[in-house]
Scaffold this motif. Structure first.
Motif, PDB file in Angstrom:
ATOM      1  N   TYR A 106       0.846  -1.188   0.000  1.00 30.00           N
ATOM      2  CA  TYR A 106       0.000   0.000   0.000  1.00 30.00           C
ATOM      3  C   TYR A 106       0.888   1.247   0.000  1.00 30.00           C
ATOM      4  N   VAL A 107       0.730   2.071  -1.020  1.00 25.76           N
ATOM      5  CA  VAL A 107       1.556   3.262  -1.183  1.00 25.76           C
ATOM      6  C   VAL A 107       0.665   4.497  -1.054  1.00 25.76           C
ATOM      7  N   ASP A 108       0.947   5.332  -0.058  1.00 24.19           N
ATOM      8  CA  ASP A 108       0.164   6.546   0.167  1.00 24.19           C
ATOM      9  C   ASP A 108       0.590   7.618  -0.831  1.00 24.19           C
ATOM     10  N   VAL A 153       3.098   0.137   3.479  1.00 26.13           N
ATOM     11  CA  VAL A 153       2.810  -0.985   4.366  1.00 26.13           C
ATOM     12  C   VAL A 153       2.291  -2.159   3.558  1.00 26.13           C
ATOM     13  N   VAL A 154       2.379  -3.325   4.164  1.00 25.10           N
ATOM     14  CA  VAL A 154       1.727  -4.512   3.649  1.00 25.10           C
ATOM     15  C   VAL A 154       0.567  -4.783   4.590  1.00 25.10           C
ATOM     16  N   ASN A 194       4.629  10.352  -4.344  1.00 23.90           N
ATOM     17  CA  ASN A 194       5.093   8.949  -4.281  1.00 23.90           C
ATOM     18  C   ASN A 194       4.701   8.126  -5.501  1.00 23.90           C
ATOM     19  N   LEU A 195       4.455   8.763  -6.623  1.00 28.04           N
ATOM     20  CA  LEU A 195       4.127   7.992  -7.827  1.00 28.04           C
ATOM     21  C   LEU A 195       5.310   7.152  -8.304  1.00 28.04           C
ATOM     22  N   ASP A 196       6.519   7.515  -7.874  1.00 27.35           N
ATOM     23  CA  ASP A 196       7.689   6.721  -8.239  1.00 27.35           C
ATOM     24  C   ASP A 196       7.678   5.356  -7.556  1.00 27.35           C
ATOM     25  N   ARG A 197       6.796   5.165  -6.560  1.00 25.73           N
ATOM     26  CA  ARG A 197       6.709   3.900  -5.831  1.00 25.73           C
ATOM     27  C   ARG A 197       5.528   3.052  -6.294  1.00 25.73           C
ATOM     28  N   PRO A 200       9.541  -2.319   1.636  1.00 28.37           N
ATOM     29  CA  PRO A 200       8.702  -1.122   1.669  1.00 28.37           C
ATOM     30  C   PRO A 200       9.437   0.071   2.260  1.00 28.37           C
ATOM     31  N   GLU A 201       9.235   1.236   1.654  1.00 24.82           N
ATOM     32  CA  GLU A 201       9.815   2.452   2.176  1.00 24.82           C
ATOM     33  C   GLU A 201       8.912   3.052   3.247  1.00 24.82           C
TER      34      GLU A 201
END
Length: 486
Positions: free
Chosen positions: A186-188, A434-435, A388-391, A429-430
């Protein structure tokens, strides 16, 4: 095809099993069968599939009498992906995502497999063949065709005896979470709102302060008294936003269009959507005012072997957000990457996307704001101020769309989160990622030090703060007989 002097022959072998039968147990492992493909055509060419919606082109079939192997491990099994990837199928056979049976016509022979997952919970395995040949050859070829049908029926039945149909939970969204989303990353994509965020145009900076009682409550709070952990058992924060156009937000047509939709009109069906991320960071580095072109969209689709899907969200990565913190002191730059009007028209009118998303504070960098006006008067919402679109993977992710639903609002403070398959990442994950399994018990992280409000009104963990002695006040909430309930 009387005019061509051709006769058509088609047959289907159906092997049906009830999933409730106790005799059908999966033995595991790879199950496969081989089947001879007979074709009177030496070229082995078959015309493209019929007009069935979603069906895939069969392309070139094996030459006459060639063997074709289908691995049953490529088909749905319990606790596995319900629809196999076409790339995993043998090159002569393609299983389309709509699970339509193949309908092959023209000269040659075809093999089709259909999976039927109706409420009867029965799984039908269809093996279909179609032939076109000179009518005078019918009697000569009929024994071969009937023999092939008989052998196919026997072989298919044997191959599928140990196969267990996909569990009924495939229709249960809880199973989707347990099997897939619980293992996703999950990328915010959201900037937080604070008094120190950069704001566009003449919008005021938001202000934060301690929440206070708006009226006197006997034996509990005085008018204007600040709520505290010690006296009341809880606190609150008073926010003065000044605008609904702050930070990461959902912009709606009513901002520009007096007949346009407001936040209240955004349907709940926008909550979960596929997301594609088009990376133009190189172009934006060379030209800070670069506008996304239709050619960038086509190049993205070709590079990733995908067509942007109906109703999806397309986000444009430029890495503009990486300088976000500097905008507070230096101001928002007047030159920034954007999306050309032609690209907006292509995405909405041709690809029929739900909305676009981008990192800057506006979709359009032109003085006349033609792109923003076009979207509004076409009644199209869009997402601005993403980060955070790079993630986020270029394809294969979902987007969770959440926003503050202000009645008839012209913009909504958003919380947008990309949900991506973990297997698409090679690193850990950075921060901020989160997972889902990390939160399976629902308990959030605990602050190292007590929260105290700073001069800007924002709560922070304060190393110098002394812990609160809860329940000492006689009317403090969350207490029984003067003791905390936790």
């Amino acid at each position: 095809k009387a005019k061509e002097g051709l006769c058509n022959f088609h047959f289907t072998i159906m092997s049906s099993m009830a999933s409730s039968s106790p005799t059908h147990k999966s033995t595991g492992g790879k199950r496969s069968f081989r089947m001879k493909m007979f074709s009177p055509s030496k070229s082995g060419k078959v015309k493209e599939g019929s007009s069935q919606p979603g069906s895939s082109a069969m392309g070139r079939l094996p030459p006459p009498s060639a063997s074709l192997e289908i691995s049953m491990s490529d088909f749905p099994t319990p606790n596995s992906t319900p629809i196999p990837s076409p790339a995993r199928m043998p090159p002569s056979v393609r299983l389309n995502s709509e699970l339509d049976p193949f309908n092959v016509s023209g000269t040659g022979a075809g093999l089709g497999v259909s999976l039927d997952d109706e409420d009867t919970r029965r799984l039908l395995h269809d093996v279909s063949m179609s032939y076109s040949f000179p009518c005078k050859s019918l009697l000569k070829l009929a024994p071969i065709i009937l023999l092939t049908a008989t052998l196919a029926a026997v072989i298919t039945s044997l191959a599928l005896r140990s196969y267990t149909p996909y569990d009924a939970s495939s229709r249960d969204f809880h199973a989707i979470f347990n099997n897939y989303l619980s293992k996703a990353r999950y990328v915010d994509l959201t900037h937080g709102v604070s008094p120190s965020i950069p704001v566009e145009m003449a919008y005021p900076v938001p202000s934060f302060s301690a929440g206070k009682s708006s009226r006197a409550i006997q034996n509990f709070a005085e008018l204007g008294q600040e709520f505290t952990y010690e006296e009341h058992g809880f606190i609150s924060t008073s926010l003065v936003l000044g605008s609904d156009q702050l930070g990461t937000a959902l912009e709606v047509p009513a901002k520009w269009n007096e007949l346009g939709a407001t936040l209240t009109d955004i349907p709940g069906s926008t909550a979960i959507r596929p997301i594609f991320v088009i990376d133009v960071t190189h172009q934006a580095t060379v030209d800070p005012g670069y506008e996304l072109q239709v050619s960038d969209i086509i190049a993205f689709e070709r590079a990733h072997l995908v067509t942007i899907s109906l109703g999806s969200v397309v986000a444009i990565r430029t890495d503009f957000s990486k300088s976000y913190s500097s905008f507070v002191t230096d101001g928002i730059p007047s030159t920034f990457p954007s999306i050309s009007l032609e690209a907006l028209e292509f995405l909405h009118d041709t690809r029929k996307v739900l909305m676009v998303g981008y990192e800057p504070f506006s979709v359009d960098s032109t003085a006349s704001q033609t792109g923003a006006a076009w979207l509004a008067h076409k009644n199209r919402p869009h997402l601005k101020g993403l980060t955070n679109l790079d993630r986020v993977l270029a394809k294969g992710c979902l987007l969770s769309v959440g926003f503050l639903k202000v009645k008839a609002g012209t913009g909504g403070l958003g919380r947008f989160v990309a949900v991506c398959p973990s297997k698409g990442y090679s690193d850990e994950p950075e921060k901020g990622e989160v997972v889902a399994i990390d939160m399976e018990d629902g308990e959030l992280s605990v602050k190292e030090h007590p929260l105290r409000r700073g001069v800007d009104g924002v709560l922070r963990s304060d190393v110098d703060a002394s812990p609160t002695d809860y329940c000492k006040a006689s009317n403090s909430l969350g207490c029984v007989d003067g003791q905390p309930v936790w």
